[in-house]
Design an enzyme around this catalytic site. Structure first.
Site, PDB file in Angstrom:
ATOM      1  N   ASP A 183     -40.367 -61.663  45.125  1.00  0.00           N
ATOM      2  CA  ASP A 183     -40.395 -60.120  45.233  1.00  0.00           C
ATOM      3  C   ASP A 183     -39.060 -59.533  45.189  1.00  0.00           C
ATOM      4  OD1 ASP A 183     -41.971 -57.801  45.213  1.00  0.00           O
ATOM      5  OD2 ASP A 183     -41.676 -57.525  47.400  1.00  0.00           O
TER       6      ASP A 183
ATOM      7  N   GLY B  93     -45.223 -50.377  48.516  1.00  0.00           N
ATOM      8  CA  GLY B  93     -45.049 -49.572  49.631  1.00  0.00           C
ATOM      9  C   GLY B  93     -46.531 -49.271  50.004  1.00  0.00           C
TER      10      GLY B  93
END
Length: 286
Positions: free
Chosen positions: A84, A212
């Site tokens: 990531d 998020g």
């Protein structure tokens, strides 16, 4: 069971009009908790290692990746490994040998043309080596010490027409879009722009990813999945659960020195957080 691939899990989630959850792991306790939570919810899951986590581990990818792969292969549900927020090409090039099936290449900090050029080069390399690749367009914020952005800041959100061109010209397999969430939020107060998400979903023919997601309330997450999100990234929520459990344990037992005590309750707290998230997302069951 054997490792599966992120691309396969995302495809299955899209067919079920659901989303696959991708959890950031930092420690072995994170790995074990994510898998235990997924097993509890009977849902597939993605374990993702960020470049920040690799930096925390002294720049070494393999120790955490090998541990995650070993745990995944012993899991009762499908598990994939995802690398990531990669900004370093050197780290990107380690992905295949470390067992990852996918990578998120992060050049979103760059001006559009530079983001596109860097991402196109990363896509060419990744596809040549069998990797599924995700990119980001827009300013989600909150990474690498940057504060979360004002979700309403001019230019922060992903423009559908720009996104259409970016996907076509870069060849990415998925796109993380800025629609009102921010990395590293410790309160679940993000309000997503669902009208924008609908436009993005209509404009693009690749899966959309929500970064998020720890700061996004359940109702907003459910609506985002209905609006086209098929991969949901979660990290901070696990760290909140872990840290809170350790604080409570040590407050009650100030004499404790054996880490197995507080790491057990921390792992259990993360496991509950994972299971709850997967049920909220309506992840496909196995």
């Amino acid at each position: 069971m054997p490792l599966t691939t992120t691309g396969d899990l995302v495809t299955r989630a899209a067919a079920a009009r659901s989303a696959v959850a991708s959890f950031n792991i930092i420690t072995l306790e994170h790995v074990e908790a994510v898998i235990a939570g997924a097993e509890s919810a009977h849902a597939p899951v993605v374990l993702q290692v960020s470049e920040n986590a690799v930096r925390f581990r002294g720049g070494r990818l393999l120790p955490l990746a090998r541990a995650a792969a070993a745990a995944a292969e012993d899991a009762a549900v499908p598990v994939a490994l995802h690398l990531d927020h990669v900004q370093s090409d050197a780290l990107l090039y380690q992905a295949v040998d470390a067992g990852f099936s996918s990578v998120m290449y992060d050049a979103a900090r760059l001006p559009y043309a530079e983001n596109l050029a860097a991402t196109r080069a990363a896509v060419d390399w990744a596809h040549a080596h069998g990797l599924w690749i995700e990119a980001e367009l827009g300013q989600i914020g909150g990474k690498n010490g940057r504060p979360p952005l004002d979700a309403h800041a001019p230019g922060a959100r992903t423009d559908p027409e720009e996104a259409r061109a970016f996907v076509a010209d870069s060849g990415v397999d998925a796109l993380a879009v800025a629609v009102g969430s921010a990395h590293a939020m410790t309160t679940r107060t993000a309000a997503l722009n669902h009208a924008l998400l609908k436009r993005l979903s209509a404009a693009l023919d690749v899966p959309l990813v929500l970064h998020g997601s720890s700061g996004v309330p359940d109702g907003e997450l459910t609506a985002a999945i209905a609006g086209g999100i098929t991969k949901v990234n979660i990290g901070t929520a696990l760290n909140i659960a872990l840290t809170g459990a350790i604080r409570d344990f040590l407050a009650d037992r100030p004499e404790a020195v054996d880490p197995r005590g507080y790491l057990t309750v921390a792992r259990d707290a993360m496991t509950r957080a994972v299971a709850r998230t997967l049920r909220t997302l309506g992840a496909p069951t196995v």
